[in-house]
Design an enzyme around this catalytic site. Structure first.
Site, PDB file in Angstrom:
ATOM      1  N   GLY A   1     -16.463 -44.059  17.817  1.00  0.00           N
ATOM      2  CA  GLY A   1     -16.966 -43.291  16.687  1.00  0.00           C
ATOM      3  C   GLY A   1     -15.850 -42.429  16.135  1.00  0.00           C
ATOM      4  CG  ASN A   2     -15.982 -40.829  12.622  1.00  0.00           C
ATOM      5  OD1 ASN A   2     -16.814 -39.935  12.585  1.00  0.00           O
ATOM      6  ND2 ASN A   2     -16.070 -41.908  11.862  1.00  0.00           N
TER       7      ASN A   2
END
Length: 173
Positions: A18-19
């Site tokens: 993800g981020n």
């Protein structure tokens, strides 16, 4: 209106790619649109909290592919689409069905590209007014202009990580 927020890509049942996005901006924009009278479909991956307003319906997804499918389902009925989502650009080609056990050897994960949701919907666009966001670390204006054209957007908002208060997890005002 359709607003998009955050995705996660499974490596195995306990890990993901993800981020640092929190979904705060998407939530704040969805709430503002709803307060102005818009009927909003908020499509989001896992976030701390979802917008709560009578004019907002929430569609929960996890991955970029799920978000893409949900966005396609709602796009034709939308007048405005706000692409705030920090969609994972890549996903593991073959996520493990069970937890990957730690070993002494390196773990190699082949990543494949996710669809560019804003670009794909930009191709399908008929009457929609579309707004995109660009978070850049260098060549910001040039990159934003390129995205504006390549994704067939009507408006793009440029954020630069070099600006004070820009980036993930900051308060929206």
């Amino acid at each position: 209106a359709v607003a998009l927020s955050v995705t996660q890509e499974a490596i195995d049942p306990v890990r993901f790619i993800g981020n640092r996005s929190t979904g705060k901006m998407g939530k704040a924009l969805a709430m503002e649109l709803a307060e102005q009278g818009a009927q909003v479909t908020f499509i989001s991956g896992p976030v701390e909290s979802y917008p709560n307003h009578p004019n907002i319906s929430v569609t929960k997804v996890t991955s970029a592919l799920e978000m893409y499918d949900a966005a396609q389902n709602h796009f034709s009925k939308a007048d405005v689409c706000v692409f705030t989502a920090a969609v994972a650009d890549y996903r593991p080609e073959n996520p493990a069905s069970g937890k990957i056990k730690k070993q002494d050897a390196a773990l190699n994960i082949k990543l494949v590209p996710n669809p560019d949701i804003a670009k794909e919907l930009g191709i399908m666009k008929t009457k929609q007014f579309t707004v995109g966001f660009a978070l850049e670390t260098e060549s910001g204006e040039e990159s934003a202009q390129t995205k504006l054209k390549s994704k067939n957007l009507d408006l793009i908002v440029l954020n630069s990580l070099s600006n004070e208060g820009a980036g993930f997890g900051h308060a929206c005002v």
